[in-house]
Write a protein that holds these residues in place. Structure first.
Motif, PDB file in Angstrom:
ATOM      1  N   ALA A 221       0.789  -1.222   0.000  1.00  0.00           N
ATOM      2  CA  ALA A 221       0.000   0.000   0.000  1.00  0.00           C
ATOM      3  C   ALA A 221       0.824   1.277   0.000  1.00  0.00           C
ATOM      4  O   ALA A 221       0.545   2.211  -0.759  1.00  0.00           O
ATOM      5  CB  ALA A 221      -0.941  -0.007   1.203  1.00  0.00           C
ATOM      6  N   THR A 242       2.984  -7.370   1.093  1.00  0.00           N
ATOM      7  CA  THR A 242       2.277  -6.221   1.668  1.00  0.00           C
ATOM      8  C   THR A 242       2.941  -5.759   2.960  1.00  0.00           C
ATOM      9  O   THR A 242       2.267  -5.435   3.934  1.00  0.00           O
ATOM     10  CB  THR A 242       0.806  -6.570   1.929  1.00  0.00           C
ATOM     11  OG1 THR A 242       0.741  -7.730   2.789  1.00  0.00           O
ATOM     12  CG2 THR A 242       0.066  -6.861   0.640  1.00  0.00           C
ATOM     13  N   LYS A 247      -3.979  -1.682   2.384  1.00  0.00           N
ATOM     14  CA  LYS A 247      -4.977  -0.765   1.842  1.00  0.00           C
ATOM     15  C   LYS A 247      -4.313   0.553   1.472  1.00  0.00           C
ATOM     16  O   LYS A 247      -3.773   1.251   2.328  1.00  0.00           O
ATOM     17  CB  LYS A 247      -6.094  -0.529   2.857  1.00  0.00           C
ATOM     18  CG  LYS A 247      -6.925  -1.772   3.142  1.00  0.00           C
ATOM     19  CD  LYS A 247      -8.064  -1.480   4.099  1.00  0.00           C
ATOM     20  CE  LYS A 247      -8.877  -2.740   4.352  1.00  0.00           C
ATOM     21  NZ  LYS A 247     -10.024  -2.486   5.273  1.00  0.00           N
ATOM     22  N   THR A 249      -4.264   4.087  -1.611  1.00  0.00           N
ATOM     23  CA  THR A 249      -5.066   4.957  -2.459  1.00  0.00           C
ATOM     24  C   THR A 249      -4.581   4.841  -3.900  1.00  0.00           C
ATOM     25  O   THR A 249      -3.397   5.000  -4.173  1.00  0.00           O
ATOM     26  CB  THR A 249      -4.956   6.415  -2.004  1.00  0.00           C
ATOM     27  OG1 THR A 249      -5.419   6.519  -0.653  1.00  0.00           O
ATOM     28  CG2 THR A 249      -5.785   7.324  -2.892  1.00  0.00           C
TER      29      THR A 249
END
Length: 328
Positions: A221, A242, A247, A249
């Motif tokens: 992210a 990750t 999460k 943008t």
């Protein structure tokens, strides 16, 4: 047999070596006397209860790759015999003295490699080969951006990129790791900051303003906006890890304008036939490179099974370069 086990969910303190029941090969499977099994970040996630193994695999015995000798073959196995030196990825349970592997998942250990070196190969090289070629469509001459340049998968990817006639660009927070990666074939190292990672402008500069057609991302992210900004038109981001969060943008306008593709990948939960296909594709392309010495496993250190907790602590500190391997 002795095996690395998790006594619960938590930190390295739940790692312990215990006696467990020996596995037995079913039809089409091979029992392997494990000599070396590397540690992966997936093992750390599993230890914390964040990455359960596929159904039918114990969640308290980690291990996604191994190297060792064939002990016994199940019914119907014709490709291997006792005493063969083999290596393979696994769904789990590899960090033990014995493990069961499907016969078509096994690869021969190239001559001249130690058990520790062989144990550092399967997950790193199969994952990077699959990401670069099958998912990434790598072509000679391409600049390829590879994050976390000191990780086990990245050290394999850098070498495969060079062997394919492409150009490896890499990022790391550590200048020492970038320097060491240079000896593996990293053409350009980019140091990134911990709080605000920036690398897109440097990638554009190194590529004459065009960007990289392919990005291998282990961070996730926190790198997503810069990955997209560093991408060449029509390029592809292959997400493998990750470590920087799950999460992020995504600027859909930039995604559309750049005609970019974002691909997620993980080997462990794939159907058996897909993992067999990835194994055989690496056997075709990668084993000749290993045999010729054009690529090699990068071993940070080898520890006995009883050093599993120490290995977990080292990986969590992110102070290793290449693979941490446990010997059984």
């Amino acid at each position: 047999m002795r095996a690395v086990t998790f006594t619960g969910k938590g930190g390295p303190e739940v790692v312990a070596v215990r006696e467990v029941e020996d596995p037995a090969p079913a039809r089409g499977e091979v029992l392997v006397r494990v000599r070396a099994a590397a540690l992966n970040r997936a093992d750390l996630l599993q230890r914390r209860g964040l990455y359960p193994p596929p159904r039918g695999t114990r969640d308290d015995i980690p291990g996604l790759e191994l190297a060792g000798e064939v002990v016994r073959c199940g019914d119907g196995v014709t490709a291997w015999k006792p005493g063969d030196r083999v290596m393979a990825i696994a769904a789990g349970e590899a960090q033990a003295e014995l493990a069961v592997v499907h016969e078509r998942m096994l690869l021969p250990v190239p001559e001249g490699l130690s058990w520790e070196e062989a144990g550092a190969i399967p997950e790193a090289f199969l994952t990077s080969h699959d990401a670069l070629f099958t998912l990434g469509g790598l072509r000679p001459g391409w600049p390829v951006l590879i994050h976390a340049a000191g990780s086990g998968i990245a050290t394999a990817a850098i070498q495969l990129v060079k062997a394919a006639g492409a150009v490896a660009l890499g990022t790391s927070r550590s200048p020492e790791k970038l320097e060491r990666a240079g000896a593996l074939g990293l053409a350009h190292g980019i140091r990134v900051g911990r709080e605000e990672p920036r690398f897109a402008d440097e990638v554009k500069r190194l590529t004459g303003g065009r960007g990289a057609p392919l990005v291998l991302d282990f961070v996730g992210a926190s790198y997503l906006p810069e990955n997209l900004a560093a991408l060449a038109p029509g390029g592809r981001i292959v997400c493998i890890g990750t470590m920087g969060g799950v999460k992020g943008t995504l600027d859909l306008g930039l995604l559309l304008r750049s005609r970019a593709t974002v691909v997620g990948t993980v080997l462990r939960p794939r159907p058996l036939e897909e993992k067999i296909r990835a194994t055989q594709e690496f056997a075709r392309d990668g084993l000749p490179l290993l045999r010729a010495g054009r690529v090699r496993p990068v071993l940070d250190r080898a520890l006995p099974l009883d050093g599993a907790r120490e290995a977990h602590e080292a990986m969590e500190r992110n102070d290793s370069f290449g693979k941490l391997v446990l010997t059984a």
